[in-house]
Enzyme design. Sequence first.
Site: not given
Ligand code: GRF
Length: 205
Positions: A13, A112, A114
């Site tokens: 998170g 989202n 990515h």
């Molecule tokens: C991030 O790298 C995001 O781009 C991907 O999953 C990861 C999540 O990281 N979809 P976090 O839980 O926000 O630390």
Amino acid sequence: MSIQLAIFVSGQGSNMEAILRSIHAGEIDGSVEVVVSNDPEARALLVAKEYGVKTVAVSSAGISRAEHEQRVLRALEPFNFDYIVLAGYMRILSPAFLQRFRDPRGFYRIINIHPSLLPAFPGKTGYDDAFAYGVKVSGVTVHLVDEKVDHGPILAQEAFPRLPNDTLETFKARGLAVEHQLYPSVLKQISVQGIRIENPLKESV
Ligand code: GRF
């Protein structure tokens, strides 16, 4: 305009926290109404509680996608929000779920982030795949969600270099730091001017 968000998480998170920090700092005019996790053990839920945000854990273990999504929709009923913000949510949303959040223009109110410059390196391991490929430049994409995985109208992208001495860990850390700037800045922009899409990818939305 103030934006109300529901943030979906599965893991640590850190993006959710970056968004919460930005709201608390007054940079984004908005609020996080609820944080939803499919993993009741996700660290993100603890962080959200520290920020005083309501959390809902809807475990996806051992049930079908349809059943899980029904439970998520039920859990969301008490909350009002403009956008669902996916922040490390490791589930693919079905077309039926997306339809529930269709806006008058035909876009879905689901955003989202990515960890690659889409359309390169979609999928769960964007950083790993870009690094393994040997890219000299990679980046981060914030986009509206559509029916395809890691696909949909792009709201923002930011590039970062792969440096000569990078390991996968240093490469990922540089990318994550970019994510933590980019996601709040896109949400801030949306709170000011709504969503503007230059290239609506009409064939796919
Ligand atoms: C991030 O790298 C995001 O781009 C991907 O999953 C990861 C999540 O990281 N979809 P976090 O839980 O926000 O630390």
